[in-house]
Design a protein around this motif. Sequence first.
Motif, mmCIF file in Angstrom:
data_model
loop_
_atom_site.group_PDB
_atom_site.id
_atom_site.type_symbol
_atom_site.label_atom_id
_atom_site.label_comp_id
_atom_site.label_asym_id
_atom_site.label_seq_id
_atom_site.Cartn_x
_atom_site.Cartn_y
_atom_site.Cartn_z
ATOM 1 N N GLY A 19 0.815 -1.205 0.000
ATOM 2 C CA GLY A 19 0.000 0.000 0.000
ATOM 3 C C GLY A 19 0.848 1.255 0.000
ATOM 4 N N GLY A 20 1.932 1.254 0.772
ATOM 5 C CA GLY A 20 2.838 2.402 0.792
ATOM 6 C C GLY A 20 3.527 2.611 -0.543
ATOM 7 N N LEU A 21 3.922 1.527 -1.191
ATOM 8 C CA LEU A 21 4.543 1.617 -2.504
ATOM 9 C C LEU A 21 3.571 2.155 -3.542
ATOM 10 C CD1 LEU A 21 7.112 0.987 -4.125
ATOM 11 C CD2 LEU A 21 6.134 -1.261 -4.559
ATOM 12 N N LEU A 22 2.357 1.678 -3.503
ATOM 13 C CA LEU A 22 1.327 2.156 -4.428
ATOM 14 C C LEU A 22 1.017 3.628 -4.181
ATOM 15 C CD1 LEU A 22 -0.583 1.298 -6.691
ATOM 16 C CD2 LEU A 22 -2.263 0.750 -4.934
ATOM 17 N N PHE A 23 0.912 4.019 -2.926
ATOM 18 C CA PHE A 23 0.663 5.418 -2.581
ATOM 19 C C PHE A 23 1.800 6.307 -3.076
ATOM 20 C CE2 PHE A 23 1.234 8.962 0.395
ATOM 21 C CZ PHE A 23 0.026 9.625 0.182
ATOM 22 N N ALA A 24 3.043 5.870 -2.895
ATOM 23 C CA ALA A 24 4.197 6.652 -3.341
ATOM 24 C C ALA A 24 4.221 6.768 -4.862
ATOM 25 C CB ALA A 24 5.485 6.009 -2.838
ATOM 26 N N LEU A 25 3.872 5.704 -5.573
ATOM 27 C CA LEU A 25 3.854 5.750 -7.029
ATOM 28 C C LEU A 25 2.787 6.708 -7.537
ATOM 29 C CD1 LEU A 25 4.998 4.645 -9.657
ATOM 30 C CD2 LEU A 25 3.294 2.833 -9.530
ATOM 31 N N VAL A 26 1.597 6.642 -6.955
ATOM 32 C CA VAL A 26 0.513 7.543 -7.365
ATOM 33 C C VAL A 26 0.880 8.990 -7.043
ATOM 34 C CG1 VAL A 26 -1.875 8.189 -6.883
ATOM 35 C CG2 VAL A 26 -1.292 5.799 -7.238
ATOM 36 N N SER A 27 1.466 9.234 -5.892
ATOM 37 C CA SER A 27 1.890 10.593 -5.531
ATOM 38 C C SER A 27 2.969 11.103 -6.488
ATOM 39 C CB SER A 27 2.429 10.635 -4.109
ATOM 40 O OG SER A 27 1.424 10.311 -3.199
#
Length: 52
Positions: free
Chosen positions: A8-16
Motif C-alpha cells: 500500500g505504501g509503494l502504491l501510494f508513493a507511485l501515485v503521488s
Amino acid sequence: MLRWLLLGGLLFALVSGVRNGWVELRWDRLLHDAGVPFVPDPDRPPAPATRR
C-alpha cells in the motif's frame, strides 16, 4: 499484514509521484512493450528519432 502495508505504501508513493510529476509514464511505450495493440494520439507530433 506487513506485506500489505508495504504494498500500500509503494502504491501510494507511485501515485503521488505521478501526480506531482516526479514519475513520468509514457503510455505509448508501455503498451507497445507489453504487446497491446493501440492507436497513438493523432494530434501528437511525432517524437524525434534517438540514437542508441
